[in-house]
Design a protein around this motif. Structure first.
Motif, PDB file in Angstrom:
ATOM      1  N   GLU A 218       0.805  -1.218   0.000  1.00 23.20           N
ATOM      2  CA  GLU A 218       0.000   0.000   0.000  1.00 23.20           C
ATOM      3  C   GLU A 218       0.840   1.270   0.000  1.00 23.20           C
ATOM      4  OE1 GLU A 218      -2.430  -0.448   3.423  1.00 23.20           O
ATOM      5  OE2 GLU A 218      -3.649  -2.075   2.556  1.00 23.20           O
ATOM      6  N   SER A 219       2.132   1.151   0.332  1.00 27.94           N
ATOM      7  CA  SER A 219       2.995   2.337   0.441  1.00 27.94           C
ATOM      8  C   SER A 219       3.407   2.916  -0.904  1.00 27.94           C
ATOM      9  CB  SER A 219       4.256   1.987   1.234  1.00 27.94           C
ATOM     10  OG  SER A 219       5.128   1.165   0.461  1.00 27.94           O
ATOM     11  N   GLY A 220       3.289   2.085  -1.958  1.00 27.31           N
ATOM     12  CA  GLY A 220       3.759   2.523  -3.268  1.00 27.31           C
ATOM     13  C   GLY A 220       5.253   2.348  -3.467  1.00 27.31           C
ATOM     14  N   ALA A 221       5.888   1.552  -2.619  1.00 28.71           N
ATOM     15  CA  ALA A 221       7.326   1.296  -2.759  1.00 28.71           C
ATOM     16  C   ALA A 221       7.624   0.661  -4.113  1.00 28.71           C
ATOM     17  CB  ALA A 221       7.799   0.385  -1.636  1.00 28.71           C
ATOM     18  N   GLU A 222       8.696   1.108  -4.728  1.00 26.67           N
ATOM     19  CA  GLU A 222       9.106   0.591  -6.043  1.00 26.67           C
ATOM     20  C   GLU A 222      10.087  -0.568  -5.928  1.00 26.67           C
ATOM     21  OE1 GLU A 222       8.701   5.028  -8.060  1.00 26.67           O
ATOM     22  OE2 GLU A 222      10.659   4.250  -7.457  1.00 26.67           O
ATOM     23  N   ALA A 223      10.596  -0.812  -4.721  1.00 23.97           N
ATOM     24  CA  ALA A 223      11.472  -1.939  -4.424  1.00 23.97           C
ATOM     25  C   ALA A 223      11.484  -2.109  -2.911  1.00 23.97           C
ATOM     26  CB  ALA A 223      12.888  -1.704  -4.951  1.00 23.97           C
ATOM     27  N   VAL A 224      11.901  -3.273  -2.446  1.00 26.09           N
ATOM     28  CA  VAL A 224      11.918  -3.552  -1.013  1.00 26.09           C
ATOM     29  C   VAL A 224      13.285  -4.101  -0.616  1.00 26.09           C
ATOM     30  CG1 VAL A 224      10.822  -4.772   0.899  1.00 26.09           C
ATOM     31  CG2 VAL A 224       9.461  -4.124  -1.103  1.00 26.09           C
ATOM     32  N   PHE A 225      13.837  -3.529   0.447  1.00 28.76           N
ATOM     33  CA  PHE A 225      15.057  -4.067   1.055  1.00 28.76           C
ATOM     34  C   PHE A 225      14.632  -5.013   2.171  1.00 28.76           C
ATOM     35  CE2 PHE A 225      18.514  -3.555   4.329  1.00 28.76           C
ATOM     36  CZ  PHE A 225      19.481  -4.277   3.632  1.00 28.76           C
ATOM     37  N   VAL A 226      15.030  -6.289   2.067  1.00 32.84           N
ATOM     38  CA  VAL A 226      14.632  -7.316   3.027  1.00 32.84           C
ATOM     39  C   VAL A 226      15.843  -7.705   3.862  1.00 32.84           C
ATOM     40  CG1 VAL A 226      13.638  -9.613   3.319  1.00 32.84           C
ATOM     41  CG2 VAL A 226      12.901  -8.167   1.399  1.00 32.84           C
ATOM     42  N   TYR A 227      15.764  -7.480   5.171  1.00 31.22           N
ATOM     43  CA  TYR A 227      16.884  -7.778   6.066  1.00 31.22           C
ATOM     44  C   TYR A 227      16.350  -8.568   7.257  1.00 31.22           C
ATOM     45  CZ  TYR A 227      21.683  -7.028   7.627  1.00 31.22           C
ATOM     46  OH  TYR A 227      23.001  -7.213   7.980  1.00 31.22           O
TER      47      TYR A 227
END
Length: 382
Positions: A218-227
């Motif tokens: 829902e945030s509109g993020a264009e990519a996600v950093f997964v840690y």
């Protein structure tokens, strides 16, 4: 007080029977390198790979005469992936005359137990990657892989130049490991002019990531950093596929590990990560290590097996440079030292430690393709 006695009792009972003891060798002709590792609990896959990589190095070195003519003895101390237990076990290993400690892998354990090694003047070789471990002024702690402070910045060009992302989501685990990576990454994105539009912490052992993925979506993020740790990373990947999250999922260290791939199945395909070292690297020595590991243990290793292996070889090479089995001399020599792989092949890659015990060497970009981790690029040592 009661808890202290319980931990001490647990420590006394957690030395496993799988230790390496050279047959027919007198105690005075040996050197003790105990593995204080996560052999059960949440970190068991990482800890066992670290231990088994170290075992391989011990067997090779002992077959070649040991360290300065002394055979290595490696006892196992199972931390059960518990920080207080790990602290008690480091003390127990030191009381048993450890020359150096091999482990731990979990950052939350290392940040606690390294104080014991420091107080006793015993060098410690950790697979942990939280940046704050080498920021405490501890002259006896040394990494066997780069920290998030070294690795995460290598991802910045990918987000900025390759993905051309302007808005990023961050999914991270709320422990020592996760906090360190999160803080470095958010600082890097700020410097690169990229907005963090979803900052989603989770707890170690969290089972349900539906709300986390929904928030990112829902945030509109264009990519996600997964840690995240391995099991949690796999759960997030599966939930992301379930909810149809289409943006690139990019991580550091764990996201493309074999355990995550095994747990997430085809939901892992396309995941991208920077790793300090991987058995999939197109480096002959690393390829040979991976094949030997698989033949010996009937399974593939992740990066932790390589970390444990180079830890033991570092002890060998530096002790032989010093010409003694002196703990303080070992620690002092390592600071600012470079071991060139051409001369010291057991290091697998040319390796440098700075004056804090931080490691620097060439590293790798990886992607999961058809259920396998594939190396897609390299990052120069920094």
């Amino acid at each position: 007080m009661k808890r202290r006695y319980l931990i001490a009792w647990a420590a006394a009972s957690l030395i496993t029977g799988a230790a390496l003891h050279p047959q027919g060798v007198r105690a005075e002709d040996t050197v003790s390198l105990p593995c204080v590792c996560e052999l059960s609990g949440a970190g068991a896959v990482s800890g066992k790979n670290y231990r088994d990589g170290a075992y391989m190095a011990v067997e090779e070195i002992n077959a070649d005469g040991g360290i300065l003519g002394k055979k290595i003895v490696m006892d196992d101390y199972d931390t059960q992936s518990d920080a207080p237990t790990s602290r008690a076990l480091v003390q127990k290993a030191i009381d048993a005359d450890a020359y150096a400690i091999i482990g731990t892998v979990y950052s939350g354990s290392t940040i606690v137990n390294m104080l014991v090694a420091k107080q006793n003047g015993v060098p410690q070789f950790t697979g942990s990657e939280a940046p704050n471990i080498t920021q405490q002024g501890n002259p006896y702690i040394f990494r066997t892989s780069s920290s998030a402070a070294k690795g995460v910045p290598g991802l910045t060009p990918y987000f900025k130049d390759t993905l051309k992302a302007k808005k990023i989501g961050v999914a991270w685990v709320n422990n020592e490991f996760g906090k360190g990576g999160h803080d470095v990454f958010t600082d890097e994105m700020k410097k690169a002019g990229i907005d963090i539009v979803a900052d989603v912490p989770s707890e170690q052992g969290q089972a349900d990531f539906a709300a986390d993925v929904s928030k990112i979506k829902e945030s509109g993020a264009e990519a996600v950093f997964v840690y995240l740790n391995e099991e949690e990373a796999a759960r997030l990947l599966k939930e992301a596929k379930k909810q149809g999250l289409k943006v690139p999922l990019v991580g550091e260290v764990t996201l493309t590990s074999q355990k995550v791939i095994d747990l997430a199945g085809d939901a892992a395909d396309g995941a991208y990560a920077h790793v300090g070292v991987t058995a999939g690297a197109d480096v002959p020595a690393i390829q040979a290590f991976g094949e030997k590991f698989k033949q010996k243990y009937n399974r593939a290793t992740d990066h932790n097996g390589l970390k444990g292996y180079v830890a033991v070889y570092a002890v060998k090479y530096v002790s032989e440079m010093n010409g003694s089995l002196d703990r303080e001399a070992l620690a002092k020599k390592l600071h600012g030292l470079t071991l060139d792989v051409a001369k010291y092949p057991g290091m697998l890659l040319t390796t440098t430690w700075d004056d804090t015990g931080e490691m620097s060497r060439e590293s790798f970009m990886t992607q999961v393709v058809d259920g396998k981790q594939k190396v897609v690029g390299t990052v120069p040592a920094n």
